[in-house]
Design a protein around this motif. Structure first.
Motif, PDB file in Angstrom:
ATOM      1  N   PRO A 182       0.806  -1.235   0.000  1.00 45.55           N
ATOM      2  CA  PRO A 182       0.000   0.000   0.000  1.00 45.55           C
ATOM      3  C   PRO A 182       0.837   1.282   0.000  1.00 45.55           C
ATOM      4  O   PRO A 182       0.276   2.369  -0.111  1.00 45.55           O
ATOM      5  CB  PRO A 182      -0.825  -0.108   1.290  1.00 45.55           C
ATOM      6  CG  PRO A 182      -0.861  -1.562   1.606  1.00 45.55           C
ATOM      7  CD  PRO A 182       0.488  -2.084   1.160  1.00 45.55           C
ATOM      8  N   GLY A 183       2.167   1.160   0.165  1.00 51.95           N
ATOM      9  CA  GLY A 183       3.021   2.339   0.054  1.00 51.95           C
ATOM     10  C   GLY A 183       3.352   3.025   1.363  1.00 51.95           C
ATOM     11  O   GLY A 183       3.969   4.080   1.363  1.00 51.95           O
ATOM     12  N   VAL A 184       2.965   2.435   2.477  1.00 49.88           N
ATOM     13  CA  VAL A 184       3.316   2.994   3.790  1.00 49.88           C
ATOM     14  C   VAL A 184       4.471   2.163   4.335  1.00 49.88           C
ATOM     15  O   VAL A 184       4.328   0.954   4.512  1.00 49.88           O
ATOM     16  CB  VAL A 184       2.114   2.950   4.753  1.00 49.88           C
ATOM     17  CG1 VAL A 184       2.469   3.591   6.081  1.00 49.88           C
ATOM     18  CG2 VAL A 184       0.900   3.606   4.120  1.00 49.88           C
ATOM     19  N   PRO A 185       5.623   2.798   4.599  1.00 50.22           N
ATOM     20  CA  PRO A 185       6.807   1.991   4.947  1.00 50.22           C
ATOM     21  C   PRO A 185       6.699   1.272   6.289  1.00 50.22           C
ATOM     22  O   PRO A 185       6.146   1.811   7.246  1.00 50.22           O
ATOM     23  CB  PRO A 185       7.934   3.026   4.985  1.00 50.22           C
ATOM     24  CG  PRO A 185       7.258   4.329   5.233  1.00 50.22           C
ATOM     25  CD  PRO A 185       5.912   4.239   4.560  1.00 50.22           C
ATOM     26  N   VAL A 186       7.259   0.068   6.346  1.00 49.62           N
ATOM     27  CA  VAL A 186       7.414  -0.660   7.608  1.00 49.62           C
ATOM     28  C   VAL A 186       8.671  -0.115   8.269  1.00 49.62           C
ATOM     29  O   VAL A 186       9.776  -0.358   7.809  1.00 49.62           O
ATOM     30  CB  VAL A 186       7.527  -2.177   7.369  1.00 49.62           C
ATOM     31  CG1 VAL A 186       7.754  -2.909   8.700  1.00 49.62           C
ATOM     32  CG2 VAL A 186       6.277  -2.705   6.680  1.00 49.62           C
ATOM     33  N   ARG A 187       8.488   0.649   9.353  1.00 46.60           N
ATOM     34  CA  ARG A 187       9.611   1.354   9.959  1.00 46.60           C
ATOM     35  C   ARG A 187      10.208   0.629  11.159  1.00 46.60           C
ATOM     36  O   ARG A 187      11.192   1.092  11.752  1.00 46.60           O
ATOM     37  CB  ARG A 187       9.176   2.762  10.383  1.00 46.60           C
ATOM     38  CG  ARG A 187       8.883   3.718   9.220  1.00 46.60           C
ATOM     39  CD  ARG A 187      10.159   4.117   8.473  1.00 46.60           C
ATOM     40  NE  ARG A 187      11.173   4.635   9.353  1.00 46.60           N
ATOM     41  CZ  ARG A 187      11.277   5.919   9.706  1.00 46.60           C
ATOM     42  NH1 ARG A 187      10.431   6.797   9.224  1.00 46.60           N
ATOM     43  NH2 ARG A 187      12.239   6.322  10.513  1.00 46.60           N
ATOM     44  N   GLY A 188       9.623  -0.491  11.540  1.00 52.88           N
ATOM     45  CA  GLY A 188      10.197  -1.211  12.662  1.00 52.88           C
ATOM     46  C   GLY A 188       9.303  -2.356  13.059  1.00 52.88           C
ATOM     47  O   GLY A 188       8.324  -2.666  12.380  1.00 52.88           O
ATOM     48  N   GLY A 189       9.666  -3.003  14.178  1.00 52.18           N
ATOM     49  CA  GLY A 189       8.870  -4.121  14.650  1.00 52.18           C
ATOM     50  C   GLY A 189       9.736  -5.189  15.259  1.00 52.18           C
ATOM     51  O   GLY A 189      10.826  -4.912  15.765  1.00 52.18           O
TER      52      GLY A 189
END
Lengths: 297, 297
Positions: A107-114
């Motif tokens: 969807p274009g929203v970055p995965v910034r952590g986890g």
């Protein structure tokens, strides 16, 4: 005797936590943390929300992102980042995990952590962060408001129904189950004028009930006015469009504002309490979805 | 042949995700989203990070909050909210879940949202949100800097060691395993002057290695200078203080700044690469902790 989660149900558990002050609104609602910062968290778990045979790894990632982005859409938010906790068995292939994250990023929203943790089954827990100029919430609907919806209902539930029965020739419905729509642009447009807004995840009556309860009004929805996916009439279960998982937005706003939105009006707010479906002015029965008590868990 | 998560290990998986641009730094690092907003996510899973017999439900909640607050502390942040995804079997008692959330709330940072899902085992995935005036990060350490630590190491690993062997009379160590320290005030104080900072979760050499790698310097730690919990010398495993799970902060800063902090100096940064322990000037072997490949999973 000790009360078990199975007996309480997911919503019963959330009520227990909220009434004790142990958690803010859990579930589909967003938290507004000030300065327009909104945050939501939702998880998809194997054999509860998805089955490996029915949902590909990439679709799983996409859906885990989409159901969270749907909550941000209902808050009129622009998403900025996702945080993902992946639980997976140690014997899962790397290729599967890469597909999950490819879907999460789609969807274009970055995965910034986890985080990633070893577990017996796969689950994808996503926290989505965004910014909103105006969060309508669920508590501002007024008697006299009308309700609009951003798209036709029923395709996702019908897709699951088709998968459960092993039917073929309904790819369009199965795709709707696997890949919920993204209504971020519609959400921002509606948030500017809506008195209340939710996304349709649990089921039309349950989700409309959130607006009714928190706005202290009644919500009536006319069955004939609800846009339904054209192909669900080919299937025998007539209530598929009430089952949820559509991830369209439902907003309460003035009739004049609704006219300007060019979205179908499906009901109204009026004095009273509770949400109900009406067919020819008579009550119409439907149901939603509840965890811990049923559905493969 | 397909590569499995077990063969890759947790860090190997994270490298694969990051190198493909599918995820920002996952694990203990925080994401800085602008305007001082910092977010981190970490999960505790049954039989990986905790066992029901060894950690009470309230302690589990506390620890799930604390390990995330530790990441915020390392970013010099003031925490504002937690978001919690609880996975739990349907036959778990409500009382257990209430204890988990009581523990989550104990550090004083409100649980503002989340989700609950049915699963075969219990896991608590937390996303913590906070604000920081200055995030030191891991990449700014300079040759000539010294390393300070906020407290003695080894008690948590020793507590686990004691539980694994069923020993009694070491309640202080077991408590350290169950309830990591909160170093938020120290974190803010250090963040104002530190060139780099991490929390000690995976193990002293691994965590110091993050500073070394990202700062392109070498890190040397003198075994004699590391403050160790006094009771771990009663146990036979000498390397317990290198095992991680201490959740103390390790910061690189100038010697002058360290003097003002009144914290023990345990090592230094110098030109070169990698992190190593030295005992009397000679290399000292130790190890950390890796998911998917070992430890009960």
């Amino acid at each position: 005797m000790a009360l078990l989660l199975r007996e309480l149900g997911e919503r019963g558990l959330l009520r227990e936590l909220e009434s004790r002050g142990l958690a803010g609104p859990i579930g589909d609602d967003v938290a507004v943390l000030g300065d327009g910062l909104v945050v939501t968290a939702d998880a998809l778990a194997e054999d509860v929300h998805f089955r490996r045979g029915w949902t590909g790894w990439r679709d799983l990632g996409y859906k885990a992102a989409a159901v969270n982005l749907s909550d941000l859409a209902a808050a009129g938010a622009e998403p900025t980042a996702l945080f993902v906790v992946l639980s997976a068995p140690a014997d899962l292939e790397l290729a599967a995990v890469l597909e999950v994250y490819s879907g999460l990023n789609e969807p274009g929203v970055p995965v910034r952590g986890g985080d990633t943790v070893a577990a017996e089954s796969v689950s994808v827990a996503v926290t989505a962060v965004g910014n909103s100029e105006r969060v309508p919430g669920r508590g501002g609907a007024l008697p006299g408001d009308v309700l609009v919806v951003t798209g036709p209902l029923g395709a996702a539930a019908a897709g699951l129904w088709v998968l459960e029965r092993g039917l073929t020739g309904f790819e369009e419905l199965v795709a709707a189950h696997r890949r919920p729509p993204l209504r971020l642009a519609e959400g921002k447009r509606l948030a500017a004028v809506a008195h209340a807004m939710v996304d349709l995840s649990d089921g039309l009556v349950i989700d409309a009930g959130h607006i009714a309860d928190q706005s202290s009004c009644a919500v009536e929805i006319d069955v004939e006015l609800v846009p339904k996916h054209p192909r669900i009439t080919e299937l025998t279960d007539e209530s598929l469009w009430t089952r949820g998982e559509d991830y369209e937005l439902l907003a309460a706003l003035t009739a004049a504002a609704a006219d300007a939105m060019d979205l179908p009006v499906i009901g109204r707010c009026l004095p009273g309490s509770g949400a109900r479906l009406l067919l020819g002015g008579e009550p119409y029965e439907a149901r939603g979805f509840e965890h811990f008590s049923g559905c493969g868990s």
